[in-house]
Write a protein that holds these residues in place. Structure first.
Motif, PDB file in Angstrom:
ATOM      1  N   ALA A  73       0.855  -1.182   0.000  1.00  0.00           N
ATOM      2  CA  ALA A  73       0.000   0.000   0.000  1.00  0.00           C
ATOM      3  C   ALA A  73       0.894   1.236   0.000  1.00  0.00           C
ATOM      4  O   ALA A  73       1.998   1.218   0.544  1.00  0.00           O
ATOM      5  N   PRO A  74       0.447   2.327  -0.624  1.00  0.00           N
ATOM      6  CA  PRO A  74       1.269   3.533  -0.638  1.00  0.00           C
ATOM      7  C   PRO A  74       1.532   4.045   0.784  1.00  0.00           C
ATOM      8  O   PRO A  74       0.644   4.051   1.619  1.00  0.00           O
ATOM      9  N   ASP A  75       2.753   4.447   1.026  1.00  0.00           N
ATOM     10  CA  ASP A  75       3.125   4.962   2.333  1.00  0.00           C
ATOM     11  C   ASP A  75       4.331   5.872   2.165  1.00  0.00           C
ATOM     12  O   ASP A  75       4.979   5.885   1.129  1.00  0.00           O
ATOM     13  N   ASP A  76       4.636   6.639   3.197  1.00  0.00           N
ATOM     14  CA  ASP A  76       5.790   7.526   3.159  1.00  0.00           C
ATOM     15  C   ASP A  76       7.080   6.720   3.189  1.00  0.00           C
ATOM     16  O   ASP A  76       7.202   5.742   3.923  1.00  0.00           O
ATOM     17  N   ARG A  77       8.032   7.161   2.410  1.00  0.00           N
ATOM     18  CA  ARG A  77       9.352   6.522   2.388  1.00  0.00           C
ATOM     19  C   ARG A  77      10.241   7.163   3.443  1.00  0.00           C
ATOM     20  O   ARG A  77      10.135   8.349   3.736  1.00  0.00           O
ATOM     21  N   ILE A  78      11.106   6.351   4.027  1.00  0.00           N
ATOM     22  CA  ILE A  78      12.062   6.813   5.029  1.00  0.00           C
ATOM     23  C   ILE A  78      13.463   6.596   4.473  1.00  0.00           C
ATOM     24  O   ILE A  78      13.743   5.565   3.873  1.00  0.00           O
ATOM     25  N   VAL A  79      14.314   7.577   4.666  1.00  0.00           N
ATOM     26  CA  VAL A  79      15.698   7.436   4.236  1.00  0.00           C
ATOM     27  C   VAL A  79      16.459   6.700   5.330  1.00  0.00           C
ATOM     28  O   VAL A  79      16.511   7.146   6.475  1.00  0.00           O
ATOM     29  N   TRP A  80      17.039   5.569   4.987  1.00  0.00           N
ATOM     30  CA  TRP A  80      17.804   4.759   5.928  1.00  0.00           C
ATOM     31  C   TRP A  80      19.276   4.832   5.555  1.00  0.00           C
ATOM     32  O   TRP A  80      19.621   4.767   4.378  1.00  0.00           O
ATOM     33  N   SER A  81      20.124   4.929   6.535  1.00  0.00           N
ATOM     34  CA  SER A  81      21.553   4.842   6.250  1.00  0.00           C
ATOM     35  C   SER A  81      21.900   3.372   6.028  1.00  0.00           C
ATOM     36  O   SER A  81      21.217   2.474   6.528  1.00  0.00           O
ATOM     37  N   THR A  82      22.960   3.132   5.298  1.00  0.00           N
ATOM     38  CA  THR A  82      23.379   1.756   5.031  1.00  0.00           C
ATOM     39  C   THR A  82      23.723   1.028   6.331  1.00  0.00           C
ATOM     40  O   THR A  82      23.372  -0.131   6.517  1.00  0.00           O
ATOM     41  N   GLY A  83      24.373   1.737   7.246  1.00  0.00           N
ATOM     42  CA  GLY A  83      24.721   1.130   8.526  1.00  0.00           C
ATOM     43  C   GLY A  83      23.490   0.709   9.320  1.00  0.00           C
ATOM     44  O   GLY A  83      23.468  -0.385   9.909  1.00  0.00           O
ATOM     45  N   ASP A  84      22.464   1.580   9.345  1.00  0.00           N
ATOM     46  CA  ASP A  84      21.228   1.228  10.040  1.00  0.00           C
ATOM     47  C   ASP A  84      20.536   0.042   9.383  1.00  0.00           C
ATOM     48  O   ASP A  84      20.023  -0.846  10.065  1.00  0.00           O
ATOM     49  N   LEU A  85      20.518   0.030   8.055  1.00  0.00           N
ATOM     50  CA  LEU A  85      19.891  -1.097   7.356  1.00  0.00           C
ATOM     51  C   LEU A  85      20.572  -2.418   7.697  1.00  0.00           C
ATOM     52  O   LEU A  85      19.913  -3.419   7.961  1.00  0.00           O
ATOM     53  N   ILE A  86      21.880  -2.418   7.710  1.00  0.00           N
ATOM     54  CA  ILE A  86      22.622  -3.638   8.047  1.00  0.00           C
ATOM     55  C   ILE A  86      22.377  -4.028   9.494  1.00  0.00           C
ATOM     56  O   ILE A  86      22.129  -5.195   9.800  1.00  0.00           O
ATOM     57  N   ALA A  87      22.407  -3.043  10.394  1.00  0.00           N
ATOM     58  CA  ALA A  87      22.180  -3.331  11.814  1.00  0.00           C
ATOM     59  C   ALA A  87      20.778  -3.877  12.052  1.00  0.00           C
ATOM     60  O   ALA A  87      20.606  -4.872  12.771  1.00  0.00           O
ATOM     61  N   PHE A  88      19.764  -3.250  11.453  1.00  0.00           N
ATOM     62  CA  PHE A  88      18.399  -3.740  11.624  1.00  0.00           C
ATOM     63  C   PHE A  88      18.231  -5.129  11.011  1.00  0.00           C
ATOM     64  O   PHE A  88      17.493  -5.962  11.542  1.00  0.00           O
ATOM     65  N   PHE A  89      18.912  -5.398   9.912  1.00  0.00           N
ATOM     66  CA  PHE A  89      18.854  -6.736   9.309  1.00  0.00           C
ATOM     67  C   PHE A  89      19.426  -7.778  10.268  1.00  0.00           C
ATOM     68  O   PHE A  89      18.804  -8.814  10.526  1.00  0.00           O
ATOM     69  N   VAL A  90      20.594  -7.512  10.816  1.00  0.00           N
ATOM     70  CA  VAL A  90      21.234  -8.466  11.731  1.00  0.00           C
ATOM     71  C   VAL A  90      20.393  -8.671  12.981  1.00  0.00           C
ATOM     72  O   VAL A  90      20.168  -9.802  13.421  1.00  0.00           O
ATOM     73  N   ILE A  91      19.890  -7.567  13.543  1.00  0.00           N
ATOM     74  CA  ILE A  91      19.051  -7.662  14.736  1.00  0.00           C
ATOM     75  C   ILE A  91      17.771  -8.428  14.424  1.00  0.00           C
ATOM     76  O   ILE A  91      17.350  -9.293  15.197  1.00  0.00           O
ATOM     77  N   SER A  92      17.158  -8.121  13.288  1.00  0.00           N
ATOM     78  CA  SER A  92      15.908  -8.782  12.922  1.00  0.00           C
ATOM     79  C   SER A  92      16.089 -10.282  12.731  1.00  0.00           C
ATOM     80  O   SER A  92      15.223 -11.067  13.099  1.00  0.00           O
ATOM     81  N   MET A  93      17.205 -10.680  12.180  1.00  0.00           N
ATOM     82  CA  MET A  93      17.416 -12.100  11.912  1.00  0.00           C
ATOM     83  C   MET A  93      17.900 -12.876  13.139  1.00  0.00           C
ATOM     84  O   MET A  93      17.700 -14.088  13.216  1.00  0.00           O
ATOM     85  N   THR A  94      18.522 -12.201  14.092  1.00  0.00           N
ATOM     86  CA  THR A  94      19.081 -12.915  15.242  1.00  0.00           C
ATOM     87  C   THR A  94      18.287 -12.720  16.530  1.00  0.00           C
ATOM     88  O   THR A  94      17.980 -13.692  17.219  1.00  0.00           O
ATOM     89  N   LEU A  95      17.962 -11.490  16.865  1.00  0.00           N
ATOM     90  CA  LEU A  95      17.342 -11.212  18.154  1.00  0.00           C
ATOM     91  C   LEU A  95      15.822 -11.184  18.138  1.00  0.00           C
ATOM     92  O   LEU A  95      15.192 -11.523  19.139  1.00  0.00           O
ATOM     93  N   ILE A  96      15.228 -10.796  17.041  1.00  0.00           N
ATOM     94  CA  ILE A  96      13.767 -10.679  16.994  1.00  0.00           C
ATOM     95  C   ILE A  96      13.073 -12.027  17.169  1.00  0.00           C
ATOM     96  O   ILE A  96      12.058 -12.106  17.877  1.00  0.00           O
ATOM     97  N   PRO A  97      13.567 -13.122  16.579  1.00  0.00           N
ATOM     98  CA  PRO A  97      12.924 -14.410  16.883  1.00  0.00           C
ATOM     99  C   PRO A  97      12.994 -14.764  18.373  1.00  0.00           C
ATOM    100  O   PRO A  97      12.033 -15.305  18.930  1.00  0.00           O
TER     101      PRO A  97
END
Length: 192
Positions: A73-97
């Motif tokens: 669905a259409p929504d506002d885009r957020i500018v993410w830094s590459t470092g934040d994207l990598i950090a959120f990816f690692v956290i999401s895959m390891t700690l969120i479960p």
């Protein structure tokens, strides 16, 4: 997430604190009721990896597909830094479960048992446990938007009934973990 000052460090700290609900709930159950900690996993007194694996194979893809539909669905885009994207990816895959599992152990594990013990009958205990944990868990997610709150009530009520009927937390952990991981991965990947 980026607009509110929500950082990867805060995200990781929150996930770790929720993951700590697993040993905390087990110890609290042992202390309050004298029941072995391992009984919180399931009626088999152990974590049933077979049930976990089968539910991941069956329900995992379905949850990812359902979650994906809402993100187009259409929504506002957020500018993410590459470092934040990598950090959120690692956290999401390891700690969120682990955080999702912690919430399951705390609410649908320990709290379900505590609230269910307030009645004399097993059916009345199950109904009270399902109702109370579903409403509290939905409210803990911090929204009073009728659509979102309604979807939480349906999702969390379903997971409480699944926990009751399967006699363990494994299926609810799979559903919750896949739901949370896919939501965070889609949000960061699509810059939402």
């Amino acid at each position: 997430l980026a607009r509110t000052g929500f950082t990867p460090t805060r995200h990781a700290a929150g996930a770790l604190s929720l993951a700590l609900l697993i040993p905390y709930s087990m110890l609290l159950q042992r202390w309050l009721y004298g029941i072995p900690a391992r009984s919180l996993h399931s009626v088999a007194n152990s974590f049933r990896f077979g049930v976990f694996g089968r539910s991941l194979l069956v329900f995992g893809p379905i949850v990812v597909i359902v979650m994906s539909v809402g993100f187009f669905a259409p929504d506002d885009r957020i500018v993410w830094s590459t470092g934040d994207l990598i950090a959120f990816f690692v956290i999401s895959m390891t700690l969120i479960p682990l955080a999702a599992a912690g919430e399951e152990y705390g609410l649908r594990g320990l709290m379900f048992r505590v609230v269910g013990s307030w009645t004399r009958g097993s059916l009345a205990g199950a109904v009270l446990g399902i109702t109370v944990t579903t409403v509290l868990f939905s409210l803990f997610h911090g929204t009073l938007d009728p659509y979102i709150l309604g979807s939480y009530l349906v999702l969390f009520g379903s997971m409480a009934m699944i926990t009751w009927r399967t006699g363990g937390l494994e299926v609810a952990i799979v559903l919750h973990a896949v739901y949370n991981v896919s939501a965070l991965m889609l949000a960061t990947t699509l810059h939402l």
